[in-house]
Design an enzyme around this catalytic site. Structure first.
Site, short mmCIF file in Angstrom:
data_model
loop_
_atom_site.label_atom_id
_atom_site.label_comp_id
_atom_site.label_asym_id
_atom_site.label_seq_id
_atom_site.Cartn_x
_atom_site.Cartn_y
_atom_site.Cartn_z
N TRP A 154 63.11 43.28 11.62
CA TRP A 154 63.64 42.23 10.78
C TRP A 154 63.22 42.43 9.43
CZ3 TRP A 154 59.79 39.39 8.59
CH2 TRP A 154 58.67 39.05 8.92
N GLU B 180 47.78 36.68 4.29
CA GLU B 180 48.64 37.82 4.69
C GLU B 180 48.80 38.42 3.17
OE1 GLU B 180 50.10 38.59 7.28
OE2 GLU B 180 49.95 37.06 8.68
N GLU C 83 52.89 44.58 8.31
CA GLU C 83 52.13 43.37 8.06
C GLU C 83 52.65 42.82 6.53
OE1 GLU C 83 49.79 41.37 9.10
OE2 GLU C 83 49.61 42.40 11.03
N HIS D 137 55.09 39.97 5.94
CA HIS D 137 54.46 38.58 6.53
C HIS D 137 54.35 37.73 5.17
CE1 HIS D 137 53.03 40.32 10.42
NE2 HIS D 137 54.38 40.30 10.45
N GLU E 71 44.05 39.61 15.36
CA GLU E 71 45.59 39.77 15.35
C GLU E 71 46.14 38.61 16.51
OE1 GLU E 71 47.84 41.30 13.56
OE2 GLU E 71 46.82 43.29 13.07
N THR F 172 45.81 35.29 14.56
CA THR F 172 46.84 34.95 13.69
C THR F 172 48.27 34.81 14.68
OG1 THR F 172 47.25 37.40 13.42
CG2 THR F 172 46.39 36.08 11.61
N ASP G 211 55.11 39.76 15.91
CA ASP G 211 54.44 41.21 15.08
C ASP G 211 52.98 41.20 15.19
OD1 ASP G 211 56.89 41.94 13.97
OD2 ASP G 211 56.32 41.89 11.93
N GLU G 212 52.44 39.96 15.14
CA GLU G 212 50.96 39.88 15.39
C GLU G 212 50.74 40.23 16.85
OE1 GLU G 212 49.70 39.83 12.61
OE2 GLU G 212 50.22 38.12 11.48
N HIS H 112 50.80 44.09 17.29
CA HIS H 112 49.36 44.37 16.81
C HIS H 112 48.38 44.32 17.53
CE1 HIS H 112 51.48 44.18 12.49
NE2 HIS H 112 52.15 45.16 13.51
FE LIG Z 1 48.13 40.85 11.77
FE LIG Z 2 50.16 39.25 9.51
#
Ligand SMILES: [Fe+2]
Ligand SMILES: [Fe+2]
Length: 324
Positions: free
Chosen positions: A33, A76, A111, A114, A164, A167, A196-197, A200
């Protein structure tokens, strides 16, 4: 062998598996995305109508919710601090490109979306004094952070695993709150960031698991050391114009506590989940110091819970310069 030689050897060992780890936990650019997928498209006729709708739905968001979104965005946006920090970890060398530098660059590239997405949303929402927010962002990047990991990969990967997950929780909860407020668009934005976090977090947790396999005592001592120092949030130096360094951060963190998007109990639950994930209770071949470190870690969640029970929820009594 000196400490950093062991670290280098361990980093080389993980490096051999890193391509496979990246394939599992990072996504190819073209499949990802992008902020533009989730925001009004300025090349289209209906752009202004969409912006109007976005502004209408943003009107419903409570004060603390906006404060948390601004704090999250600034956190971020301070990505340059995090990237340069990771590039400097023992075993990672940008002048000798390797799977490790590839990891740091690809992680950074993911990242970067974000802050970009949240920043554009907040700008269009009309709820935020963008200049005040920009000033805080510039301050935070200029001030850096002090996460007490040094250049040690063991300590850094404890920190990043923890961070991570933190978040992931906070973005996921802001997504849920946005949905409850009827703001589907914002909910979707926070949701994609949260996922995403999580990817990670899984990668960083895998690095730590690998280290436990080959250097259990070294890894245990590093984990203990980080928890004794407490995991500080990357924006702990957050400030606004005329406000002392760190003070804005504590107001931001109060807002997150009140809203329930990130609380002391989340900190403890993350620790609990890491103790389980890394099977701390079952690690073998520990030295005496390693066993004492394990005892400390295993007892820590209960100790922190007893302290948390005594802390009161902070009242809303602060006016951020960020909120119009
Ligand atoms: Fe992150
Ligand atoms: Fe992030």
């Amino acid at each position: 062998m000196v400490l950093s030689d062991v670290r280098l050897e361990v980093m080389r060992y993980i490096e051999e598996k890193l391509d496979a780890i990246m394939a599992e936990f990072l996504k190819p650019v073209e499949e990802h995305w992008q902020p533009a997928d989730l925001l009004p498209d300025a090349t289209q006729e209906n752009f202004l109508d969409e912006v109007k709708m976005l502004r209408e739905s943003a009107k419903e968001l409570p004060y603390d919710h906006i404060a948390v979104l601004v704090g999250d965005t600034i956190t971020e946006e301070a990505l340059p601090t995090y990237e340069s920090w990771l590039m400097d970890v023992t075993g990672i060398d940008q002048h000798a490109p390797s799977a490790w530098t590839k990891w740091v660059r690809n992680w950074t590239a993911e990242e970067n979306r974000h802050g970009d997405l949240l920043n554009k949303y907040l700008y269009l929402s009309g709820r935020v004094n963008m200049r005040a927010m920009d000033v805080s962002t510039q301050y935070l990047i200029a001030d850096g952070f002090d996460i007490q990991t040094g250049r040690d990969p063991y300590r850094n990967f404890v920190y990043t695993s923890f961070q991570e997950l933190a978040t992931n929780i906070s973005h996921r909860r802001t997504a849920t709150l946005a949905k409850q407020a009827g703001n589907v668009q914002l909910s979707k934005m926070c949701g994609v960031i949260a996922s995403d976090e999580m990817r990670h977090a899984k990668a960083y947790k895998t690095f730590v698991s690998q280290i436990f396999e080959i250097d259990p005592t070294g890894m245990m001592l590093a984990f203990e050391d980080m928890m004794r120092k407490k995991i500080v949030m990357p924006a702990h130096f957050l400030r606004e114009t005329g406000v002392q360094i760190g003070q804005t951060f504590s107001h931001f963190s109060d807002a997150a506590q009140r809203l329930g998007v990130y609380t002391t109990y989340d900190y403890i639950n993350i620790l609990d989940s890491l103790l389980t994930e890394w099977q701390i209770a079952y690690i073998e071949d520990l030295s005496d110091a390693g066993q004492r470190a394990r005892d400390y870690l295993m007892a820590l969640p209960d100790r922190l819970r007893r302290i948390a029970e005594r802390t009161k929820l902070p009242a809303l009594d602060y006016q951020f310069t960020w909120i119009a």
